[in-house]
Motif scaffolding. Sequence first.
Motif, PDB file in Angstrom:
ATOM      1  N   SER A 104      -0.012 -35.358 -36.901  1.00 28.78           N
ATOM      2  CA  SER A 104      -0.678 -34.679 -35.797  1.00 28.78           C
ATOM      3  C   SER A 104       0.243 -34.687 -34.588  1.00 28.78           C
ATOM      4  O   SER A 104       1.087 -35.578 -34.446  1.00 28.78           O
ATOM      5  N   LYS A 105       0.041 -33.726 -33.697  1.00 28.91           N
ATOM      6  CA  LYS A 105       0.755 -33.738 -32.428  1.00 28.91           C
ATOM      7  C   LYS A 105       0.011 -34.556 -31.381  1.00 28.91           C
ATOM      8  O   LYS A 105       0.514 -34.770 -30.286  1.00 28.91           O
ATOM      9  N   SER A 106      -1.200 -35.024 -31.731  1.00 26.19           N
ATOM     10  CA  SER A 106      -1.989 -35.858 -30.822  1.00 26.19           C
ATOM     11  C   SER A 106      -2.514 -37.067 -31.581  1.00 26.19           C
ATOM     12  O   SER A 106      -2.934 -36.953 -32.733  1.00 26.19           O
TER      13      SER A 106
ATOM     14  N   PHE B 153      -9.383 -41.337 -48.431  1.00 27.97           N
ATOM     15  CA  PHE B 153      -9.094 -42.483 -47.560  1.00 27.97           C
ATOM     16  C   PHE B 153      -9.800 -43.715 -48.108  1.00 27.97           C
ATOM     17  O   PHE B 153     -11.023 -43.722 -48.257  1.00 27.97           O
ATOM     18  N   THR B 154      -9.045 -44.754 -48.366  1.00 27.92           N
ATOM     19  CA  THR B 154      -9.638 -46.016 -48.800  1.00 27.92           C
ATOM     20  C   THR B 154      -9.607 -47.035 -47.671  1.00 27.92           C
ATOM     21  O   THR B 154     -10.649 -47.577 -47.290  1.00 27.92           O
ATOM     22  N   GLU B 155      -8.414 -47.285 -47.117  1.00 29.96           N
ATOM     23  CA  GLU B 155      -8.298 -48.328 -46.086  1.00 29.96           C
ATOM     24  C   GLU B 155      -6.864 -48.333 -45.549  1.00 29.96           C
ATOM     25  O   GLU B 155      -6.089 -47.423 -45.824  1.00 29.96           O
ATOM     26  N   ALA B 156      -6.550 -49.378 -44.785  1.00 29.10           N
ATOM     27  CA  ALA B 156      -5.172 -49.634 -44.354  1.00 29.10           C
ATOM     28  C   ALA B 156      -4.525 -48.516 -43.527  1.00 29.10           C
ATOM     29  O   ALA B 156      -3.407 -48.081 -43.802  1.00 29.10           O
ATOM     30  N   PRO B 157      -5.205 -48.037 -42.472  1.00 30.54           N
ATOM     31  CA  PRO B 157      -4.523 -47.067 -41.608  1.00 30.54           C
ATOM     32  C   PRO B 157      -3.366 -47.729 -40.861  1.00 30.54           C
ATOM     33  O   PRO B 157      -3.409 -48.929 -40.556  1.00 30.54           O
ATOM     34  N   TRP B 158      -2.329 -46.943 -40.601  1.00 39.37           N
ATOM     35  CA  TRP B 158      -1.195 -47.408 -39.789  1.00 39.37           C
ATOM     36  C   TRP B 158      -0.715 -46.207 -38.998  1.00 39.37           C
ATOM     37  O   TRP B 158      -0.512 -45.129 -39.572  1.00 39.37           O
ATOM     38  N   ILE B 159      -0.539 -46.390 -37.707  1.00 40.21           N
ATOM     39  CA  ILE B 159      -0.074 -45.306 -36.841  1.00 40.21           C
ATOM     40  C   ILE B 159       1.377 -45.558 -36.450  1.00 40.21           C
ATOM     41  O   ILE B 159       1.742 -46.669 -36.064  1.00 40.21           O
ATOM     42  N   HIS B 160       2.207 -44.526 -36.568  1.00 40.52           N
ATOM     43  CA  HIS B 160       3.506 -44.599 -35.914  1.00 40.52           C
ATOM     44  C   HIS B 160       3.876 -43.217 -35.400  1.00 40.52           C
ATOM     45  O   HIS B 160       3.210 -42.221 -35.728  1.00 40.52           O
ATOM     46  N   LYS B 161       4.898 -43.177 -34.568  1.00 41.00           N
ATOM     47  CA  LYS B 161       5.301 -41.916 -33.963  1.00 41.00           C
ATOM     48  C   LYS B 161       6.792 -41.740 -34.127  1.00 41.00           C
ATOM     49  O   LYS B 161       7.563 -42.711 -34.043  1.00 41.00           O
ATOM     50  N   LYS B 162       7.193 -40.504 -34.368  1.00 40.30           N
ATOM     51  CA  LYS B 162       8.622 -40.171 -34.454  1.00 40.30           C
ATOM     52  C   LYS B 162       8.786 -38.815 -33.789  1.00 40.30           C
ATOM     53  O   LYS B 162       8.203 -37.831 -34.246  1.00 40.30           O
ATOM     54  N   GLY B 163       9.565 -38.770 -32.714  1.00 34.24           N
ATOM     55  CA  GLY B 163       9.692 -37.521 -31.972  1.00 34.24           C
ATOM     56  C   GLY B 163       8.341 -37.108 -31.409  1.00 34.24           C
ATOM     57  O   GLY B 163       7.656 -37.910 -30.768  1.00 34.24           O
ATOM     58  N   ASP B 164       7.948 -35.869 -31.671  1.00 38.93           N
ATOM     59  CA  ASP B 164       6.675 -35.370 -31.157  1.00 38.93           C
ATOM     60  C   ASP B 164       5.509 -35.612 -32.104  1.00 38.93           C
ATOM     61  O   ASP B 164       4.373 -35.230 -31.799  1.00 38.93           O
ATOM     62  N   TRP B 165       5.762 -36.210 -33.261  1.00 39.26           N
ATOM     63  CA  TRP B 165       4.736 -36.295 -34.297  1.00 39.26           C
ATOM     64  C   TRP B 165       4.157 -37.697 -34.399  1.00 39.26           C
ATOM     65  O   TRP B 165       4.891 -38.692 -34.426  1.00 39.26           O
ATOM     66  N   TYR B 166       2.849 -37.748 -34.520  1.00 38.21           N
ATOM     67  CA  TYR B 166       2.154 -38.972 -34.896  1.00 38.21           C
ATOM     68  C   TYR B 166       1.913 -38.941 -36.407  1.00 38.21           C
ATOM     69  O   TYR B 166       1.615 -37.878 -36.983  1.00 38.21           O
ATOM     70  N   TYR B 167       2.027 -40.090 -37.009  1.00 38.88           N
ATOM     71  CA  TYR B 167       1.815 -40.230 -38.457  1.00 38.88           C
ATOM     72  C   TYR B 167       0.693 -41.232 -38.691  1.00 38.88           C
ATOM     73  O   TYR B 167       0.705 -42.327 -38.124  1.00 38.88           O
ATOM     74  N   LEU B 168      -0.257 -40.835 -39.502  1.00 43.09           N
ATOM     75  CA  LEU B 168      -1.324 -41.752 -39.908  1.00 43.09           C
ATOM     76  C   LEU B 168      -1.156 -41.968 -41.414  1.00 43.09           C
ATOM     77  O   LEU B 168      -1.448 -41.076 -42.210  1.00 43.09           O
ATOM     78  N   THR B 169      -0.628 -43.106 -41.771  1.00 46.76           N
ATOM     79  CA  THR B 169      -0.487 -43.446 -43.188  1.00 46.76           C
ATOM     80  C   THR B 169      -1.677 -44.313 -43.587  1.00 46.76           C
ATOM     81  O   THR B 169      -2.247 -45.029 -42.759  1.00 46.76           O
ATOM     82  N   TYR B 170      -2.047 -44.248 -44.851  1.00 48.58           N
ATOM     83  CA  TYR B 170      -3.240 -44.993 -45.283  1.00 48.58           C
ATOM     84  C   TYR B 170      -3.247 -45.187 -46.786  1.00 48.58           C
ATOM     85  O   TYR B 170      -2.568 -44.473 -47.529  1.00 48.58           O
TER      86      TYR B 170
END
Length: 333
Positions: free
Chosen positions: A254-256, A224-241
């Motif tokens: 993650s589901k949470s 992990f360096t920086e630039a987290p971004w959260i989005h959700k699609k259906g039941d899934w959360y996505y943490l891109t970075y």
Amino acid sequence: MKCNWSYLFGILLMLSACQPKETTTASQPSPEPSSKKELQINNPIITDQFTADPAAMVYNDTVWLYTGHDEAETDFHFYKMKEWLVFSSTNMVDWETYPVPLSLDDFSWAKADAWASQTIERDGKFYWYVSVEHATVPGKAIGVAVADRPQGPYKDALGKALVTNDMTTATDIMWDDIDPSVYIDDDGQAYLFWGNTKCYYAKLKENMIELDGEIKVIEGLPHFTEAPWIHKKGDWYYLTYAYQFPEKTAYAMSKSIEGPWEYKGILNELAGNTNTNHQAIIEYKGVPYFIYHTGGIQPFGGSFRRSVCIDRLYYNPDQTLKRVVMTSEGIQK
Ligand code: CA
């Protein structure tokens, strides 16, 4: 200054088109049918100024794009960023420009570095979280501005920083409190994510200008360096970075929203001609988009003169993400 520099890839495309034709074509793919509509070169999306660190949101059927503004002269080899910019579009191709909506001067307690940011709407107000250098608390800090409409103008919502460097101590580097990303979960709880080398998050109160409870550190995000971004699609959360340095984009699922996060791999490769990679992910009119930056405007583009690009994002049947394909053509009308 108005610039009309061609995008590097566009130049390369044109150069390659000028190469002598191969006499044997048996192993080459079939040429495109001549009747096929010619694709436009739409990346980067803004070519009359340098834009970096994109964040985007959909509001009232319009995409609102928030960026930093790279203003470094061509012989200056670090960031020179004093303000943030806003653009809007209803087709992801044509972008309307607005007067500068927010700058360092709007934060009396900040002294430099209008770095990455994100804006979100709540109850008809727009909250813009930004990274800056604090004037009196050594290190970077996160501020929040507010406006009554997405294009602003914005004003400091707090009169002080929301997060200062001394509030997070998982690392002793001075710039771990940057790159805020804000997300409102389905139950109305808002979260702020941010960080450099450590990924932090905290709940936000409903007023969006105060943290609610302790700041937590997310573990298990490789490189992990920086630039987290959260989005959700259906039941899934996505943490891109941003991953490693120079930066690729990686992601976890993650589901949470509070994890645990499971690392899933690389999402985007090194972005052309820049050592950073900074993503925003939105879905607009049912189509997922990956918004990022490159140093692709030539001859002066690079790590400190970046430009926002957009390509499609695709999901696998198991809801993992397909590797992004960065293109010169970008999005077509
Ligand atoms: Ca800190």
